[in-house]
Design an enzyme around this catalytic site. Structure first.
Site, PDB file in Angstrom:
ATOM      1  N   HIS A   1     -10.046   1.876   0.501  1.00  0.00           N
ATOM      2  CA  HIS A   1      -8.599   1.696   0.423  1.00  0.00           C
ATOM      3  C   HIS A   1      -8.252   1.144  -0.960  1.00  0.00           C
ATOM      4  O   HIS A   1      -8.553  -0.006  -1.278  1.00  0.00           O
ATOM      5  CB  HIS A   1      -8.137   0.740   1.517  1.00  0.00           C
TER       6      HIS A   1
ATOM      7  N   HIS B   1      -2.193   8.147   6.097  1.00  0.00           N
ATOM      8  CA  HIS B   1      -2.485   6.837   5.511  1.00  0.00           C
ATOM      9  C   HIS B   1      -3.871   6.406   5.968  1.00  0.00           C
ATOM     10  O   HIS B   1      -4.675   5.956   5.159  1.00  0.00           O
ATOM     11  CB  HIS B   1      -1.418   5.834   5.949  1.00  0.00           C
TER      12      HIS B   1
ATOM     13  N   CYS C   1       0.803  -1.224   0.000  1.00  0.00           N
ATOM     14  CA  CYS C   1       0.000   0.000   0.000  1.00  0.00           C
ATOM     15  C   CYS C   1       0.836   1.273   0.000  1.00  0.00           C
ATOM     16  O   CYS C   1       0.287   2.371  -0.007  1.00  0.00           O
ATOM     17  CB  CYS C   1      -0.961  -0.012   1.183  1.00  0.00           C
TER      18      CYS C   1
END
Length: 401
Positions: free
Chosen positions: A330, A296, A162
């Site tokens: 996400h 994040h 990620c």
């Protein structure tokens, strides 16, 4: 930081669950509107929520062979075409050897893989398409962008889970700084919402069946998403020579590794903290120079707690914090570029968008997470954090143009 290592952003493009362009995505993020919805393709799984890209139609996809591309390449091509258009760059006019493509992602052509596996199991090898590998291999998103736009300079794919998109930004900046190119197309794209991938994340306890709520006290995981973001980076002198108007500047970058666990972050956030501090040093800035933070913010309990603790230690002046994952879900390996693009828009507008789903931050967080409505907060500098499985940490420092 040496001006030689600075890059300017001259164009950006977005393809997300909120819309297939910049305006649609920014409008939803600015409004704090969640795009999560029940996904019929995930029926029967422990979690059946996702953030899917709506039907995508763009001229770049109408070229010969466009219909055969995996969604990960289609999303990437459409976002890059938008970014080049905003930058005022026509590939027919450039020297392709002075252009680089750097892409980031995690799963590659997951949809293509899923289809091929089903055909092999049900019908046998002769039913697997000869286009399977060119749709599935992780580098093919990068290869398709280079092919479509005539890029003959470096074409590189990065995969740091990620953190991939932000890693791609840092690598692209370094290609510009070392003189290997004048223009770098950076793209993060992900189309990994498949039954197998969703099951894997669900088995880890990472997914929510109610919605993403980054930093909220009741958060219980993220909603898996697909999408793409693209940024055009240029050497400042090159952009000036063609009278391009910069949207923002990429002035700092750093990456670290936790070396702690394959999926869990270091419990004290040591690697993440080191990345934030090193990125600010690279930008020749102090912590007090940070005007806001694009976190994040995955909406998982452990990640949000650790990131909040890092921000408390590094940025004691408590700048506003936001996470787009409450709105967009996400997007995994694409998140770093998508969220850097949103940070560019936030800096340009003097606004910090809200974190969708936030009602009250978790106890003891003590960070200023923006909730409810967008906050008018002009910033000169913002940081964008990305952390990934494998202990990968990457931080970009962006400045208003």
């Amino acid at each position: 930081m040496s001006r030689r290592r600075e890059a300017v952003v001259t164009g950006l493009g977005l393809v997300t669950a909120a819309g297939c362009d910049r305006d649609g995505t920014w409008s939803a993020v600015r409004a704090g509107r969640s795009t999560a919805s029940p996904d019929p393709a995930l029926e029967g799984l422990p979690v059946a929520l996702s953030c899917r890209v709506p039907e995508l139609d763009h001229p770049v996809l109408r070229r010969r062979g466009g219909a055969r591309l995996d969604p990960v390449a289609r999303f990437g091509l459409a976002s890059v075409a938008q970014a080049l258009d905003q930058a005022g760059l026509d590939p027919r006019d450039w020297d392709g050897s002075r252009v680089a493509v750097v892409t980031g992602g995690g799963f590659g052509g997951a949809r293509t893989q899923e289809t091929a596996q089903a055909r092999l199991a049900e019908h046998g090898p002769e039913f697997v398409s000869p286009y399977f590998l060119t749709g599935y291999l992780t580098n093919m998103m990068c290869a398709n962008i280079a092919l479509h736009f005539g890029v003959t300079g470096p074409a590189l794919f990065t995969s740091t889970a990620c953190a991939s998109g932000t890693t791609a930004l840092g690598l692209a900046r370094d290609l510009l700084a070392t003189g290997q190119c004048d223009i770098a197309i950076v793209c993060g794209s992900e189309a990994g919402v498949t039954r197998l991938n969703v099951t894997g994340f669900a088995q880890l306890g990472a997914l929510s069946d109610t919605g993403s709520r980054p930093f909220d006290g009741t958060r219980d995981g993220f909603v898996i998403a697909e999408g793409a973001g693209a940024l055009v980076l240029e050497r400042p002198g090159h952009a000036a020579a063609r009278a391009a108007r910069p949207l923002a500047r990429l002035i700092g970058y750093a990456a670290t590794t936790d070396a702690h666990h394959l999926v869990a972050p270091h419990p004290e956030g040591r690697g993440a903290e080191q990345a934030v501090r090193a990125a600010l040093v690279d930008a020749d800035l102090g912590p007090g120079d940070v005007g806001h933070v694009n976190a994040h913010g995955t909406s998982t309990r452990q990640n949000d707690d650790i990131e909040a603790a890092v921000l408390r230690r590094v940025l004691p002046h408590r700048p506003p914090v936001t996470s787009a994952k409450g709105t967009l879900g996400h997007t995994l390996g694409a998140a770093g570029v998508i969220e850097a693009a949103l940070t560019v828009l936030a800096l340009a507008e003097g606004t910090v968008p809200p974190t969708a789903g936030l009602r009250a931050t978790g106890t003891c967080m003590d960070i200023d997470v923006v909730g409810g409505t967008a906050r008018n907060h002009p910033s000169s500098v913002a940081i964008s954090n990305s952390f990934g499985f494998g202990g990968h940490n990457a931080v970009a420092v962006l400045a208003r143009a």
